[in-house]
Design a protein around this motif. Structure first.
Motif, PDB file in Angstrom:
ATOM      1  N   SER A  78      59.978  91.338 -26.406  1.00 20.05           N
ATOM      2  CA  SER A  78      59.811  91.890 -27.746  1.00 20.05           C
ATOM      3  C   SER A  78      61.009  91.608 -28.649  1.00 20.05           C
ATOM      4  N   LEU A  79      62.092  91.129 -28.054  1.00 19.09           N
ATOM      5  CA  LEU A  79      63.293  90.862 -28.850  1.00 19.09           C
ATOM      6  C   LEU A  79      63.083  89.653 -29.755  1.00 19.09           C
ATOM      7  N   PRO A  80      63.795  89.596 -30.913  1.00 18.19           N
ATOM      8  CA  PRO A  80      63.699  88.426 -31.802  1.00 18.19           C
ATOM      9  C   PRO A  80      64.099  87.158 -31.062  1.00 18.19           C
ATOM     10  N   SER A  81      63.386  86.068 -31.336  1.00 19.16           N
ATOM     11  CA  SER A  81      63.691  84.809 -30.655  1.00 19.16           C
ATOM     12  C   SER A  81      64.138  83.717 -31.620  1.00 19.16           C
ATOM     13  N   GLU A 118      73.220  72.789 -16.422  1.00 16.02           N
ATOM     14  CA  GLU A 118      72.283  73.193 -15.382  1.00 16.02           C
ATOM     15  C   GLU A 118      71.441  74.416 -15.753  1.00 16.02           C
ATOM     16  N   HIS A 119      71.937  75.277 -16.620  1.00 14.32           N
ATOM     17  CA  HIS A 119      71.195  76.502 -16.943  1.00 14.32           C
ATOM     18  C   HIS A 119      70.371  76.311 -18.217  1.00 14.32           C
ATOM     19  N   GLY A 120      69.562  77.313 -18.516  1.00 11.14           N
ATOM     20  CA  GLY A 120      68.684  77.260 -19.683  1.00 11.14           C
ATOM     21  C   GLY A 120      69.150  78.137 -20.821  1.00 11.14           C
ATOM     22  N   GLY A 121      70.439  78.347 -20.941  1.00 11.58           N
ATOM     23  CA  GLY A 121      70.981  79.169 -22.019  1.00 11.58           C
ATOM     24  C   GLY A 121      71.695  80.385 -21.503  1.00 11.58           C
ATOM     25  N   VAL A 122      71.200  80.946 -20.388  1.00 13.52           N
ATOM     26  CA  VAL A 122      71.829  82.082 -19.726  1.00 13.52           C
ATOM     27  C   VAL A 122      71.969  81.716 -18.254  1.00 13.52           C
ATOM     28  N   ASP A 123      73.094  82.059 -17.660  1.00 14.29           N
ATOM     29  CA  ASP A 123      73.384  81.660 -16.286  1.00 14.29           C
ATOM     30  C   ASP A 123      73.406  82.887 -15.374  1.00 14.29           C
ATOM     31  N   TYR A 149      77.796  80.059 -28.736  1.00 19.14           N
ATOM     32  CA  TYR A 149      77.352  79.401 -29.962  1.00 19.14           C
ATOM     33  C   TYR A 149      76.479  80.350 -30.777  1.00 19.14           C
ATOM     34  N   VAL A 150      75.582  81.057 -30.103  1.00 19.30           N
ATOM     35  CA  VAL A 150      74.740  82.038 -30.785  1.00 19.30           C
ATOM     36  C   VAL A 150      75.604  83.081 -31.494  1.00 19.30           C
ATOM     37  N   GLU A 194      65.996  80.788 -26.258  1.00 23.15           N
ATOM     38  CA  GLU A 194      65.123  80.141 -27.246  1.00 23.15           C
ATOM     39  C   GLU A 194      65.824  78.953 -27.904  1.00 23.15           C
ATOM     40  N   LEU A 195      67.123  79.065 -28.099  1.00 28.28           N
ATOM     41  CA  LEU A 195      67.889  77.973 -28.709  1.00 28.28           C
ATOM     42  C   LEU A 195      67.850  76.731 -27.827  1.00 28.28           C
ATOM     43  N   GLU A 196      67.921  76.946 -26.520  1.00 27.85           N
ATOM     44  CA  GLU A 196      67.896  75.820 -25.587  1.00 27.85           C
ATOM     45  C   GLU A 196      66.539  75.118 -25.587  1.00 27.85           C
TER      46      GLU A 196
END
Length: 715
Positions: A56-59, A114-119, A146-147, A184-186
């Motif tokens: 439900s959080l903003p993406s 290797e990760h998708g934005g969060v590790d 960066y975010v 979402e940025l990734e």
């Protein structure tokens, strides 16, 4: 007893860290599940609710262009000044050294690719370390950082800096939102785009935002040319820019740099030999201190100030002053101006030389215009823009109107009395009404009664100064500078010798509404409030109202341009950070004076330097190029001028009282060790103009002035 208490406290702390470890590990598992597989159905209610909350959080994250520095350039490409709220120059990843890319990834986020934005591994590792050892290890990936930077930059750009949340102040909710945005940025950007964005936005120092500015600030180089030890030092700096500041804490900086180098070695990004060589180097800073604004201008600070006002006062650059200021300081503009550094440098040198020994703070200025375009080519004065010990300092630009000048709230801002440099405009109307250049007039008359029949076809009556003597104020009747001129004489003789009584004798035969139209046509106006120069007030025949040197120079440029007036311009190109063209100034020219009238004026003003009021001016510019000029002095000698021009260059030279009120007489004064009973246009403003014009007139082709028609020269 105290020892037992301390031991008990340590046991309690350790106990709660262990409990905390297992508790947060469980929470982390839920969070990791929601991050890695947010769409997977989970059996546990807590996990399922976590996933629902997370989804439900903003993406959406708007990644705009970060605040960038604006550059103001001369016409020949030299930097005049830089404006910034954050000193940043955006560069592409291909314009960055491989060392800085590898270093920042190694020290900040070794699993970046290797990760998708969060590790999740990084989160567990940090939690384990922090809860079992009491440390403060972070777990934010480069993407999360960066975010954070993008969000903070948006707040700063919107003047909401008070809402910026620093890393140590983030709540769990803020961190989770940051994670969602990072994921979402990734999906939207490549790793290379994220790395490029990060390195361009991250803070290194209050004078260095982004890697290009940091390389320039700390090492006077570019991001592309950073060496391994330099790149490692800068990569280490972002963790704590103040604690690791190499200029303030070099030991901390070296220790951190070596940590970066060790990580790069362990990640296989550098060899052992490269590592050892880099560790063996010192900090080796070569700091280029950040400077912004017109006070730090490399050349022409007052022209810079004028240009900034053109941006800040123009609705084309924003709907209100705040928007325009934001664009100037954050928009990454490239503003190309008309200034010619080949002229600006000698102009500045000349005004400094003219008023060198100047304890009484007399002002000197030069401004040049190109006839036919209106381009401002030089603008200089003998002061410094910011206070400096032992210097004559002011932010007030002597050369421009009050509305275009910082410090315009000072008394006297917006120009000076032009004195006899106003006389050619009455003479131009003389020729415009079909009268001869050599016609004889009676310059012996020194008084005009209240009922004198001045002509005003437009119905406007002469103002409060109804008689010449009242207009001048200081004398009972009209005064010439020298005796022997109260007699009949040809009108051209009266002009090139600057005879006051001759000008009034001309005006007595002219329509004052015609004189008014002539003055308006060449762009002359009050520098204080932009109002027309009221030529129905007789004192203005002799220059009793303040006009700005810029507009006086441009009025004479109209004569040089065969009677065609071109409005002054200073900005020829404006490009924003994305390369889009914004509105700039273009030459705006119109017919103002009949060509034959302009030629008649030019023919007489050439004689000013050959046999008239400017004959003593040295060096002899007329021996180098065809040139015309007019001298001018206000009633109390407090403002002195030479306005002179070739067909390619028009320059107004001023010397006089520039302090508040401008009421000091230029009499019994000492300048550069020389005593003057009364300063005159040819004495200080004259040599200033001549020395400058001898140097620069040849840079703009100066042809012979076309002669006036023969009919105009007959008595």
């Amino acid at each position: 007893m105290a020892s037992k208490n301390r031991k008990g406290s340590r046991l309690v702390a350790a106990f709660w860290r262990v409990i905390g470890f297992f508790t947060v590990s469980a929470i982390c598992g839920v969070l990791a599940a929601s991050l890695v597989v947010p769409g997977v159905a989970a059996a546990g209610v807590a996990v399922r609710n976590s996933i629902i909350f997370f989804n439900s959080l903003p993406s959406e994250l708007t990644v705009g262009t970060p605040s960038q520095s604006t550059k103001v350039l001369s016409a020949d490409g030299k930097t005049i000044a830089t404006f910034y709220a954050e000193n940043r120059v955006k560069v592409g990843l291909d314009q960055m050294s491989p060392f800085i890319k590898d270093a920042i990834v190694a020290i900040e986020d070794s699993r970046f690719y290797e990760h998708g934005g969060v590790d999740p591994q990084g989160i567990l590792r940090a939690l384990t370390s922090n809860l079992t050892s009491g440390g403060q290890q972070g777990a934010s990936t480069l993407t999360q950082q960066y975010v954070t930077n993008v969000l903070n930059e948006s707040l700063l750009s919107a003047d909401r800096g008070d809402q910026v949340i620093l890393s140590g102040q983030k709540s769990v909710g803020v961190k989770v939102r940051e994670m969602k945005l990072a994921i979402e940025l990734e999906k939207k950007y490549t790793k290379e785009q994220i790395l490029e964005g990060y390195l361009n936005i991250v803070f290194f120092n209050r004078d260095a935002y982004g890697i290009e500015a940091a390389a320039h600030h700390f090492f006077s180089t570019t991001a592309k040319d950073l060496t391994l030890p330099q790149a490692a030092l800068l990569a280490g700096l972002v963790n704590s820019p103040s604690f690791y500041d190499p200029a303030v804490h070099p030991e901390n900086s070296i220790q951190r740099r070596n940590q970066v180098l060790a990580k790069m070695l362990s990640e296989g990004k550098i060899t052992q030999a490269e590592h050892d060589a880099a560790v063996a180097t010192g900090v080796d800073l070569k700091i280029t201190q950040g400077q912004q604004g017109c006070a730090a201008a490399e050349i022409a600070p007052y022209f810079c100030d004028y240009v900034s006002h053109l941006i800040l006062n123009n609705p084309a650059y924003g709907v209100d002053p705040a928007d325009r200021e934001k664009l100037l300081y954050r928009g990454g503009l490239t503003i190309t101006t008309t200034l010619d550094s080949r002229l600006q440098v000698p102009a500045q040198a000349q005004v400094d030389a003219t008023a060198g020994a100047n304890p009484d703070k007399w002002g000197a200025s030069l401004v040049s215009i190109q006839p036919g375009t209106g381009k401002i080519l030089a603008m200089a004065q003998n002061t410094v823009f910011l206070p400096a010990p032992g210097k004559f300092d002011t932010q007030l630009n002597f050369n421009v109107d009050s509305k275009d000048a910082t410090g315009s709230d000072l008394n006297g801002a917006g120009g000076f009395q032009p004195g006899s440099t106003m006389k050619p405009f009455t003479f131009a109307e003389w020729l415009n009404e079909g009268k001869s250049i050599t016609a004889e007039l009676d310059a012996s008359r020194r008084t005009y009664p209240l009922d004198f029949p001045w002509k005003s076809s437009c119905g406007k009556v002469l103002g409060a100064y109804a008689t010449a003597q009242k207009a001048l104020g200081a004398a009972d009747d009209l005064q010439n500078n020298d005796e022997g001129y109260y007699r009949k004489m040809p009108v051209n003789y009266g002009l090139y010798n600057s005879i006051n009584t001759a000008t009034f004798a001309e005006a007595a035969q002219l329509d004052f509404c015609g004189i008014q139209k002539m003055v308006d046509a060449v762009g002359l106006h009050s520098g204080v409030d932009n109002a027309p120069v009221n030529m129905h007030q007789l004192g203005n025949l002799l220059g009793a109202i303040g006009v700005a040197p810029l507009h006086l120079a441009n009025a004479f440029a109209t004569f040089a341009n065969d009677g065609k007036y071109c409005a002054p311009i200073a900005i020829v190109d404006v490009t924003d950070a994305a390369g889009r063209k914004l509105p700039a100034e273009t030459s705006n020219c119109r017919d103002a004076v009949k060509p034959e009238v302009a030629r008649g004026v030019n023919s007489v003003l050439q004689d000013v330097l050959k046999r008239g009021s400017g004959v003593y001016i040295e060096p002899k510019v007329q021996d180098k190029v065809p040139v015309a000029a007019k001298t001018g002095t206000s009633n109390n000698n407090g403002a002195t001028w030479v306005a002179g021009y070739t067909t390619g260059l028009a320059t107004a030279s001023f010397f006089g009282d520039t302090l508040e009120g401008q009421s000091r007489p230029g009499q019994n004064v000492t300048i550069n060790g020389k005593f003057y009973k009364g300063i005159d246009g040819y004495m200080l403003a004259g040599p200033q103009w001549a020395n400058y014009m001898v140097q620069v007139a040849g840079l703009y082709p100066a042809a012979a002035f076309p002669p006036p028609p023969e009919s105009m020269t007959k008595p």
